[in-house]
Design a protein around this motif. Structure first.
Motif, PDB file in Angstrom:
ATOM      1  N   GLY A   1      41.187  52.578  39.506  1.00  0.00           N
ATOM      2  CA  GLY A   1      41.271  51.370  38.678  1.00  0.00           C
ATOM      3  C   GLY A   1      40.932  51.751  37.038  1.00  0.00           C
ATOM      4  O   GLY A   1      40.691  52.836  36.848  1.00  0.00           O
ATOM      5  N   VAL A   2      41.499  50.633  36.298  1.00  0.00           N
ATOM      6  CA  VAL A   2      41.299  50.843  34.774  1.00  0.00           C
ATOM      7  C   VAL A   2      40.769  49.785  34.302  1.00  0.00           C
ATOM      8  O   VAL A   2      40.413  48.635  34.948  1.00  0.00           O
ATOM      9  N   MET A   3      39.831  49.877  33.183  1.00  0.00           N
ATOM     10  CA  MET A   3      39.256  49.001  32.346  1.00  0.00           C
ATOM     11  C   MET A   3      39.979  48.707  31.004  1.00  0.00           C
ATOM     12  O   MET A   3      39.925  50.049  30.371  1.00  0.00           O
ATOM     13  N   ARG A   4      40.138  47.598  30.568  1.00  0.00           N
ATOM     14  CA  ARG A   4      40.662  47.563  29.083  1.00  0.00           C
ATOM     15  C   ARG A   4      39.878  46.359  28.606  1.00  0.00           C
ATOM     16  O   ARG A   4      39.628  45.302  29.440  1.00  0.00           O
ATOM     17  N   ARG A   5      39.418  46.131  27.552  1.00  0.00           N
ATOM     18  CA  ARG A   5      38.640  44.942  26.916  1.00  0.00           C
ATOM     19  C   ARG A   5      39.285  44.568  25.753  1.00  0.00           C
ATOM     20  O   ARG A   5      39.944  45.011  25.018  1.00  0.00           O
ATOM     21  N   ALA A   6      39.342  43.159  25.640  1.00  0.00           N
ATOM     22  CA  ALA A   6      39.829  42.182  24.634  1.00  0.00           C
ATOM     23  C   ALA A   6      39.515  40.956  24.817  1.00  0.00           C
ATOM     24  O   ALA A   6      39.001  40.619  26.352  1.00  0.00           O
ATOM     25  N   PRO A   7      38.983  40.109  23.670  1.00  0.00           N
ATOM     26  CA  PRO A   7      38.759  38.695  23.962  1.00  0.00           C
ATOM     27  C   PRO A   7      39.738  37.929  24.890  1.00  0.00           C
ATOM     28  O   PRO A   7      40.911  38.239  24.407  1.00  0.00           O
ATOM     29  N   SER A   8      39.493  37.111  25.716  1.00  0.00           N
ATOM     30  CA  SER A   8      40.547  36.341  26.558  1.00  0.00           C
ATOM     31  C   SER A   8      41.471  35.624  25.684  1.00  0.00           C
ATOM     32  O   SER A   8      42.582  35.491  25.883  1.00  0.00           O
ATOM     33  N   ALA A   9      41.201  35.177  24.666  1.00  0.00           N
ATOM     34  CA  ALA A   9      41.784  34.035  23.923  1.00  0.00           C
ATOM     35  C   ALA A   9      42.909  34.989  22.932  1.00  0.00           C
ATOM     36  O   ALA A   9      43.945  34.531  22.399  1.00  0.00           O
ATOM     37  N   GLU A  10      42.860  36.377  22.962  1.00  0.00           N
ATOM     38  CA  GLU A  10      43.611  37.319  22.207  1.00  0.00           C
ATOM     39  C   GLU A  10      44.064  38.229  23.289  1.00  0.00           C
ATOM     40  O   GLU A  10      44.797  39.317  22.793  1.00  0.00           O
ATOM     41  N   MET A  11      43.778  38.122  24.485  1.00  0.00           N
ATOM     42  CA  MET A  11      44.417  38.954  25.641  1.00  0.00           C
ATOM     43  C   MET A  11      46.001  39.493  25.473  1.00  0.00           C
ATOM     44  O   MET A  11      46.689  38.424  25.721  1.00  0.00           O
ATOM     45  N   PRO A  12      46.505  40.550  25.083  1.00  0.00           N
ATOM     46  CA  PRO A  12      48.039  40.633  25.264  1.00  0.00           C
ATOM     47  C   PRO A  12      48.282  40.858  26.380  1.00  0.00           C
ATOM     48  O   PRO A  12      47.740  41.352  27.456  1.00  0.00           O
ATOM     49  N   PRO A  13      49.478  40.093  26.812  1.00  0.00           N
ATOM     50  CA  PRO A  13      50.050  40.169  28.229  1.00  0.00           C
ATOM     51  C   PRO A  13      50.400  41.636  28.758  1.00  0.00           C
ATOM     52  O   PRO A  13      49.851  41.622  30.068  1.00  0.00           O
ATOM     53  N   ALA A  14      50.768  42.416  28.109  1.00  0.00           N
ATOM     54  CA  ALA A  14      50.953  43.990  28.602  1.00  0.00           C
ATOM     55  C   ALA A  14      49.382  44.527  28.987  1.00  0.00           C
ATOM     56  O   ALA A  14      49.328  45.090  30.134  1.00  0.00           O
ATOM     57  N   MET A  15      48.329  44.036  28.447  1.00  0.00           N
ATOM     58  CA  MET A  15      47.016  44.663  28.668  1.00  0.00           C
ATOM     59  C   MET A  15      46.587  43.960  29.924  1.00  0.00           C
ATOM     60  O   MET A  15      46.062  44.675  31.062  1.00  0.00           O
TER      61      MET A  15
ATOM     62  N   GLY B   1      35.483  47.810  44.898  1.00  0.00           N
ATOM     63  CA  GLY B   1      35.421  46.504  43.975  1.00  0.00           C
ATOM     64  C   GLY B   1      34.287  46.669  42.860  1.00  0.00           C
ATOM     65  O   GLY B   1      34.229  47.851  42.242  1.00  0.00           O
ATOM     66  N   SER B   2      33.436  45.866  42.695  1.00  0.00           N
ATOM     67  CA  SER B   2      32.443  45.874  41.467  1.00  0.00           C
ATOM     68  C   SER B   2      31.616  44.687  41.619  1.00  0.00           C
ATOM     69  O   SER B   2      31.764  43.736  42.256  1.00  0.00           O
ATOM     70  N   VAL B   3      30.370  44.663  40.752  1.00  0.00           N
ATOM     71  CA  VAL B   3      29.661  43.693  40.529  1.00  0.00           C
ATOM     72  C   VAL B   3      30.354  42.494  40.019  1.00  0.00           C
ATOM     73  O   VAL B   3      30.040  41.418  40.052  1.00  0.00           O
ATOM     74  N   MET B   4      31.550  42.852  39.250  1.00  0.00           N
ATOM     75  CA  MET B   4      32.358  41.875  38.648  1.00  0.00           C
ATOM     76  C   MET B   4      33.247  41.235  39.769  1.00  0.00           C
ATOM     77  O   MET B   4      33.872  40.504  39.417  1.00  0.00           O
ATOM     78  N   SER B   5      33.028  41.706  40.921  1.00  0.00           N
ATOM     79  CA  SER B   5      33.514  40.786  41.859  1.00  0.00           C
ATOM     80  C   SER B   5      32.817  39.262  41.998  1.00  0.00           C
ATOM     81  O   SER B   5      33.312  38.533  42.722  1.00  0.00           O
ATOM     82  N   GLU B   6      31.511  39.347  41.495  1.00  0.00           N
ATOM     83  CA  GLU B   6      30.612  38.358  41.593  1.00  0.00           C
ATOM     84  C   GLU B   6      30.085  37.857  40.613  1.00  0.00           C
ATOM     85  O   GLU B   6      29.657  36.623  40.403  1.00  0.00           O
ATOM     86  N   LEU B   7      30.342  38.548  39.464  1.00  0.00           N
ATOM     87  CA  LEU B   7      29.630  38.219  38.038  1.00  0.00           C
ATOM     88  C   LEU B   7      30.925  38.060  37.093  1.00  0.00           C
ATOM     89  O   LEU B   7      31.827  38.976  37.172  1.00  0.00           O
ATOM     90  N   GLY B   8      30.700  37.490  35.785  1.00  0.00           N
ATOM     91  CA  GLY B   8      31.506  37.575  34.798  1.00  0.00           C
ATOM     92  C   GLY B   8      30.983  38.061  33.661  1.00  0.00           C
ATOM     93  O   GLY B   8      29.672  37.901  33.175  1.00  0.00           O
ATOM     94  N   ARG B   9      31.560  38.661  32.681  1.00  0.00           N
ATOM     95  CA  ARG B   9      31.019  39.237  31.357  1.00  0.00           C
ATOM     96  C   ARG B   9      32.196  39.173  30.301  1.00  0.00           C
ATOM     97  O   ARG B   9      33.403  39.128  30.752  1.00  0.00           O
ATOM     98  N   PRO B  10      31.844  38.937  29.303  1.00  0.00           N
ATOM     99  CA  PRO B  10      32.882  38.401  28.090  1.00  0.00           C
ATOM    100  C   PRO B  10      33.695  39.958  27.827  1.00  0.00           C
ATOM    101  O   PRO B  10      33.363  41.115  28.134  1.00  0.00           O
ATOM    102  N   THR B  11      35.095  39.614  27.559  1.00  0.00           N
ATOM    103  CA  THR B  11      35.962  40.511  27.167  1.00  0.00           C
ATOM    104  C   THR B  11      36.781  41.287  28.257  1.00  0.00           C
ATOM    105  O   THR B  11      37.480  42.362  28.214  1.00  0.00           O
ATOM    106  N   ILE B  12      36.342  41.331  29.537  1.00  0.00           N
ATOM    107  CA  ILE B  12      36.982  41.845  30.631  1.00  0.00           C
ATOM    108  C   ILE B  12      37.575  41.161  31.749  1.00  0.00           C
ATOM    109  O   ILE B  12      37.549  41.570  32.752  1.00  0.00           O
ATOM    110  N   ALA B  13      38.134  39.982  31.464  1.00  0.00           N
ATOM    111  CA  ALA B  13      38.834  39.045  32.151  1.00  0.00           C
ATOM    112  C   ALA B  13      39.724  39.733  32.997  1.00  0.00           C
ATOM    113  O   ALA B  13      39.615  39.507  34.329  1.00  0.00           O
TER     114      ALA B  13
END
Length: 256
Positions: free
Chosen positions: A96-110, A146-158
């Motif tokens: 798996g990989v992780m990339r961070r960006a605000p959702s309103a600015e998320m590039p399609p490629a990311m 998976g991850s705890v993010m299978s259950e929870l949300g956190r900013p910038t990791i949509a």
């Protein structure tokens, strides 16, 4: 209680994304429980270094460098592993990989990069291994990481959270399809674990202080603390556990 419930002797285990961190710790744990392990990653040099680390601990590991996001490469690699080493009885889909960006600015490629590895790649591996398990008729174990993010949300990791949430549903769906073939498909959901990939957050004093207040256990987890759960989900002890997600998170998802 019989030790045979957790004995993996004679089983071949493919662990994707196992050149470091959680994947490498799980691969080591499966080997210590008796399995023959195949390490996977995209970087052959890192994979060789991981195998050398296991060799220092007296564990011989095979190496299979391929990109899980490439379905043709996955199919070829799984076919090659089985032709060379025998049937894969355990798949741990960890890459798996992780990339961070605000959702309103998320590039399609990311967005696509994360989903291609974290979700598509998991499915391609499950498909390639699972169809062979079905054809053999001898069952098998598939563990999605998976991850705890299978259950929870956190900013910038949509994209990361979306992919990990999807893995919970994928485990349930593959259970619904494949349980009758003797295949158990479950998910392992790590919490905040100290690895090479989380080093920046670990070294962020403010974040670590927040995390230690939020997690009932009061600390970061260690990759080795996921091994017991992974061995359980890969072993006969979990033969009647299917479509389940097991959180190993110090209580993070269980308490406010």
């Amino acid at each position: 209680m019989s030790r045979a419930l957790f004995d993996l002797t004679g089983r071949l285990a493919l662990v994707t994304g196992s050149s470091q961190g959680i994947g490498l710790a799980v691969a080591k744990g499966l080997a210590e429980a008796g399995a023959r392990v195949v390490l996977n990653g995209r970087d052959p040099a890192k994979l060789a270094a991981a195998a050398a680390t296991l060799a220092e601990a007296g564990i011989a590991a095979e190496q299979a460098p391929f990109d899980v996001a490439d379905p043709a490469a996955v199919e070829a690699a799984v076919g090659g592993i089985e032709a060379r080493l025998g049937p894969i009885g355990i798949l741990v889909a960890n890459a798996g990989v992780m990339r961070r960006a605000p959702s309103a600015e998320m590039p399609p490629a990311m967005w696509r990069e994360v989903l291609a590895t974290n979700l598509d790649g998991v499915f391609w591996c499950c498909q390639a291994v699972g169809k062979r398990m079905i054809a053999r008729g001898r069952g098998g174990k598939i563990v999605l990481v998976g991850s705890v993010m299978s259950e929870l949300g956190r900013p910038t990791i949509a994209p990361y959270a979306a992919s990990k949430g999807a893995l919970r549903s994928l485990a349930r769906t593959l259970c619904a399809e494949w349980a009758r073939h003797g295949i158990q498909v479950n998910a392992l959901a790590p919490g905040y674990v100290e690895t090479e990939l989380t080093g920046t957050l670990v070294n962020d004093a403010e974040f670590t202080a927040w995390l230690c207040r939020r997690v009932p256990a009061g600390r970061w987890g260690k990759a080795e603390e996921l091994v017991g759960a992974a061995v359980f989900l890969a072993a006969p002890a979990s033969d009647f556990v299917n479509g389940h997600m097991l959180c190993v998170d110090g209580g993070l998802t269980g308490a406010l």
